[in-house]
Structure formats: C-alpha cells, structure tokens
Design an enzyme around this catalytic site. Structure first.
Site, mmCIF file in Angstrom:
data_model
loop_
_atom_site.group_PDB
_atom_site.id
_atom_site.type_symbol
_atom_site.label_atom_id
_atom_site.label_comp_id
_atom_site.label_asym_id
_atom_site.label_seq_id
_atom_site.Cartn_x
_atom_site.Cartn_y
_atom_site.Cartn_z
ATOM 1 N N ASP A 8 4.465 -5.697 3.021
ATOM 2 C CA ASP A 8 4.092 -4.700 4.023
ATOM 3 C C ASP A 8 5.160 -4.656 5.101
ATOM 4 O O ASP A 8 6.055 -5.505 5.155
ATOM 5 C CB ASP A 8 2.724 -5.037 4.613
ATOM 6 C CG ASP A 8 1.969 -3.810 5.114
ATOM 7 O OD1 ASP A 8 2.604 -2.749 5.315
ATOM 8 O OD2 ASP A 8 0.751 -3.899 5.312
ATOM 9 N N HIS A 66 0.848 -1.203 0.000
ATOM 10 C CA HIS A 66 0.000 0.000 0.000
ATOM 11 C C HIS A 66 0.877 1.244 0.000
ATOM 12 O O HIS A 66 1.927 1.279 0.642
ATOM 13 C CB HIS A 66 -0.995 -0.002 1.156
ATOM 14 C CG HIS A 66 -0.401 0.103 2.528
ATOM 15 N ND1 HIS A 66 -0.172 1.307 3.151
ATOM 16 C CD2 HIS A 66 -0.004 -0.848 3.405
ATOM 17 C CE1 HIS A 66 0.331 1.099 4.355
ATOM 18 N NE2 HIS A 66 0.447 -0.194 4.545
ATOM 19 N N GLU A 88 -5.163 1.870 2.436
ATOM 20 C CA GLU A 88 -5.027 0.710 3.311
ATOM 21 C C GLU A 88 -5.195 1.104 4.764
ATOM 22 O O GLU A 88 -5.815 0.377 5.550
ATOM 23 C CB GLU A 88 -3.653 0.060 3.090
ATOM 24 C CG GLU A 88 -3.483 -1.307 3.742
ATOM 25 C CD GLU A 88 -2.875 -1.253 5.141
ATOM 26 O OE1 GLU A 88 -2.713 -2.333 5.746
ATOM 27 O OE2 GLU A 88 -2.562 -0.146 5.634
ATOM 28 N N GLU A 89 -4.652 2.249 5.134
ATOM 29 C CA GLU A 89 -4.643 2.679 6.532
ATOM 30 C C GLU A 89 -6.042 2.965 7.076
ATOM 31 O O GLU A 89 -6.235 3.018 8.291
ATOM 32 C CB GLU A 89 -3.774 3.929 6.690
ATOM 33 C CG GLU A 89 -2.286 3.698 6.478
ATOM 34 C CD GLU A 89 -1.619 2.992 7.645
ATOM 35 O OE1 GLU A 89 -2.251 2.901 8.723
ATOM 36 O OE2 GLU A 89 -0.481 2.532 7.487
#
Length: 358
Positions: free
Chosen positions: A235, A69, A212-213
């Site tokens: 990640d 991401h 993503e966060e």
C-alpha cells in the site's frame, strides 16, 4: 538506479485508469491483461477482487496472498442541477482542501469519458474554513439537466480528479493521481514478471482487492476465497518529511516502510524482523514507520483462523490527492524486499511465523 521504460509505461497505464470503489472493472481488466502473460489461472471473489495464481506444483503447499487494493479515492454523481451541474459524493479518504478548481474525469456506464472541473456552488463562503464537499459541483460543459441525461450520465457514475503521470526533475520522483494504491497494482505485476522462471516452495496468489477505500471490503472476501497461510500487503501511505524534522517518519527516498504499528493490525514480530534482516543482508533501503490508519492487512491477518501478515508499503507526498509523489528508490527497495521475502518462504518458515506468540 532508474526505472526501466517498461516499468514507467506500466505505471502510466495503471495510474491513469479510472477505478473508484465499487466500479473497479476498468482497472481490473487492465490487471488481468498483464496477469495473463504470466499465468493461466486467474481467480475472483464475488466483489471483483482479482488474483493471478502461481503454483509451485507441490502437494498441500502453503498459500501466500500478496495484494494491494485497486480502487482509488474519488466521487460518484449524486445529483444534477437544472443548470446541468453535477453534485458529488466522495468515496474514500480525500483531501478536501485540494479539490476546488481541480479538473476531473467522469466516466458513464457505457465507458464514455467527459472532462470537467470542480467549482463551488457560487454562495459566499468563509475561505478560512475547510471546503465542504457537499457544496462543490462539477461542470462538464452541460447547460441543463436534459443535456446531462442525453450524455448518458446517471446517478452513481464515477468521477476522479485528473492527475497526469509525470517524471519530475532529477528522474527520481514521479507525480500522478492514484498512487494510493496503484503502487500495489503495478508492484504485483512486476513481481509476477520477476518470478516467472523462479521455482518456489509456496503457492502465490498475487492480485488486487476492491473497495478498500470504503471499508476494506475486498480484503475480507478475497481472504475467505484464498485462505492464506501468510499475507503480504502493498500500500501507499503518507510521507511526513517536508518539515525538515529528522525524527519524522516516512521520508521519500529512504526505502520500504518497516511498519511496526498499524491501527488495525499489530504486526507479527518474527515476520517483521524477517523483513528487516533481509533488508540488512541484501543492502535494501528501509525505514521504520507507524500508521494511525488502517488497510487490507487489518482484515487479512484476522479472518478465518488468522495468518501472519506483512505490510511492504512505500510513502508518498500529497497522499490522497491527484498530485501525489513517490520516489523511485522507494519503489525499487520495496520490489527487491518483497521478492527476497517470497523466495525465502517455505513450510517451516511460515510455521515459525505462525507460532511466534505460542
């Protein structure tokens, strides 16, 4: 082993670019610039996730989706006081205790950047308790709401805690903001470079997801776009090695993480064992790990009709702060492992992973 000057330059560029959830356009443009060195085909979903396509040229080739991401944890402008101080709203998993007095970078919608610092609201607070983000403000030097307005700063503009890129003593550890997850962004570019002249049996879709966060959103839309037969997620997760406990998992310098449990995804055992066997046969550093968090793999593996999905993560100290630290050996190990996994893939191998639980 050391990282090359070109890798360090790329890491510096990508980590220092501002790109919080929902406003990833600057990091996206940086990624596209590098992708174009290796492919003429770049695709997007409608949220902003971006992928470079490396086709093998074979009819009906299996599709392999490789991603990290691109968004980093940060803040948006959530209000302006009469004194010209900025209220903030956090986006992503932020370590509150690391915020007070940190310097920040604010970028408005015209791309103009402003430096400042996080301050508290001046009221008495119990210093034994955790900091409440709602009571923090950003000071960029303005003295009134009108002055903020003249600077073109609006509600929703992006703010990140400033964290310079530095190679630490011994040349084995690197400190920066946004290793979660600019590690995956950098790795994707380097994989494209490493495989540019390699003939494969699969079509690669190498890129980065958005948001993503704040809920693994780009993973969903980009999976629907690509329709992968297999996924590989890169990640950065938290290291757990500073207490000296030999049983702790996630140690800097011990290699790529063999993530045998994730809150959002039970790994495909055959695929995970494939990674382990490659690491052993190629003498690649690796370590076992489990995560109580989640990540893009949590959606990639279960959308549409599902696909075998592998996480090839590394760990960092001070994760989710502007001073997170990774280890060069872990990055190198992950790169070697990912490349060897990709080179090993063909239709028969991927079908074997798919049939693991049949």
């Amino acid at each position: 082993m050391k990282l090359s000057d070109s890798t360090l330059k790329l890491m510096r560029e990508i980590t220092q670019t501002i790109g919080i959830s929902g406003n990833e356009k600057y990091i996206s443009k940086a990624l596209q610039k590098h992708y174009r060195k290796y492919t003429d085909k770049i695709i997007f979903d409608n949220l902003g996730s971006v992928f470079a396509v490396k086709s093998c040229g074979k009819e009906n080739a299996k599709r392999v989706m490789i991603c990290g991401h691109m968004d980093e944890a940060g803040f948006i402008v959530n209000g302006i006081t009469d004194m010209g101080l900025i209220k903030i709203l956090p986006l992503g998993n932020i370590e509150n205790q690391a915020l007070l007095a940190q310097r920040v970078r604010l970028i408005n919608r015209e791309g103009e950047e402003f430096k400042g610092s996080i301050i508290d609201n001046g009221s008495e607070r119990d210093k034994s308790k955790a900091i409440e983000v709602s009571k923090l403000l950003v000071d960029i030097g303005a003295t009134s709401k009108e002055e903020i307005d003249k600077l073109g700063i609006k509600l929703g503009d992006s703010i990140v805690a400033d964290g310079q890129f530095e190679v630490l003593a011994g040349d084995k550890r690197i400190i920066s903001k946004a290793w979660n997850n600019r590690y995956g962004c950098v790795m994707g570019i380097e994989i494209l470079e490493a495989l540019k002249d390699v003939d494969l049996d699969v079509d690669l879709y190498i890129g980065c997801t958005v948001q993503e966060e704040v809920g693994l959103r780009g993973a969903q839309t980009s999976t629907n776009l690509i329709k992968p037969d297999l996924g590989i997620v890169m990640d950065c997760l938290g290291a757990n090695d500073v207490n000296g406990n030999k049983e702790s998992m996630g140690k800097l310098g011990e290699g790529v993480l063999i993530n045998y449990y994730d809150k959002s995804m039970m790994p495909n055992r055959t695929l995970l064992n494939h990674l382990v066997n490659i690491c052993k046969s190629e003498d690649i550093k690796h370590q076992y790990f489990y995560s109580m968090g989640d990540g893009d793999a949590g959606w990639i593996h279960k959308l549409l009709i599902g696909c075998p999905t592998l996480t090839t993560n590394i760990c960092a100290r001070n994760i989710n702060t502007n001073s997170s630290i990774i280890h060069v050996d872990d990055y190198i190990a992950a790169k070697e492992a990912i490349i060897e996994v990709i080179k090993s893939l063909d239709e028969e191998t991927i079908e074997k992973f798919k049939s693991e639980n049949r």
